[in-house]
Design an enzyme around this catalytic site. Structure first.
Site, PDB file in Angstrom:
ATOM      1  N   GLY A  53       0.839  -1.197   0.000  1.00  0.00           N
ATOM      2  CA  GLY A  53       0.000   0.000   0.000  1.00  0.00           C
ATOM      3  C   GLY A  53       0.870   1.242   0.000  1.00  0.00           C
ATOM      4  N   ALA A  54       0.784   2.003   1.077  1.00  0.00           N
ATOM      5  CA  ALA A  54       1.528   3.262   1.223  1.00  0.00           C
ATOM      6  C   ALA A  54       1.245   4.199   0.046  1.00  0.00           C
ATOM      7  CB  ALA A  54       3.019   3.008   1.412  1.00  0.00           C
ATOM      8  N   HIS A  55      -0.044   4.418  -0.206  1.00  0.00           N
ATOM      9  CA  HIS A  55      -0.456   5.346  -1.249  1.00  0.00           C
ATOM     10  C   HIS A  55      -1.913   5.759  -1.023  1.00  0.00           C
ATOM     11  CE1 HIS A  55      -1.763   1.452  -2.998  1.00  0.00           C
ATOM     12  NE2 HIS A  55      -2.771   2.164  -3.466  1.00  0.00           N
ATOM     13  N   GLY A  56      -2.346   6.722  -1.792  1.00  0.00           N
ATOM     14  CA  GLY A  56      -3.733   7.166  -1.768  1.00  0.00           C
ATOM     15  C   GLY A  56      -4.236   7.331  -3.189  1.00  0.00           C
ATOM     16  N   ARG A 101      -3.703   4.581   2.429  1.00  0.00           N
ATOM     17  CA  ARG A 101      -3.831   3.238   2.972  1.00  0.00           C
ATOM     18  C   ARG A 101      -2.477   2.577   3.106  1.00  0.00           C
ATOM     19  NH1 ARG A 101      -6.874   2.364  -1.486  1.00  0.00           N
ATOM     20  NH2 ARG A 101      -7.384   4.466  -0.916  1.00  0.00           N
TER      21      ARG A 101
END
Length: 139
Positions: A53-56, A101
């Site tokens: 994840g580690a993105h929007g 997230r």
């Protein structure tokens, strides 16, 4: 979607057809899913201790389902965070656009299926958390 908050997320229960010889769950556009599914992908063989994840997203709606095993999804609206531990294959987490997230604590053999409202578009992603927060705070 800049004004989306973690309160706009929710768990969705999909129908479970329980049989002695195994269970079956179906997911239908426009019934259990509040958007048209245009893409399905899944994460698997995530090594122990790794995170994803580690993105929007600016526009993408998603539902995440733990098809096998378990993992934790932490959602962040720029002000508040909430974590969801997914472990039931008949339950999905509805994630509207405008949220960051992170996914972690993957169990051995876990599979994360994602139902997405749009095809892949790199322009829809935030890969930098500070840029995401700046976008959220702009009018």
């Amino acid at each position: 979607m800049k004004h989306t908050t973690i309160n706009d997320c929710r768990l969705i229960s999909f129908p479970k057809n329980h049989q002695l010889n195994g269970n079956l769950t179906s997911i239908t556009n426009g019934v259990e899913v509040p958007f048209d599914i245009k893409r399905i992908y899944y994460l698997y063989d995530v090594p122990g201790g790794e995170a994803r994840g580690a993105h929007g997203h600016k526009e993408l709606h998603q539902i995440m389902v733990a098809l096998s095993g378990s993992f934790t999804v932490t959602l962040d609206d720029g002000s508040d965070k909430q974590s969801f531990h997914l472990y039931q294959p008949y339950q999905g987490l509805l994630i509207p656009p405008g949220l960051w997230r992170d996914l972690d604590t993957f169990s051995s053999g876990s599979i994360c299926m994602v139902l997405a409202s749009e095809l892949y578009d790199e322009e829809d992603y935030f890969r930098n958390y500070e840029e995401f927060k700046l976008w959220k705070s702009s009018k």
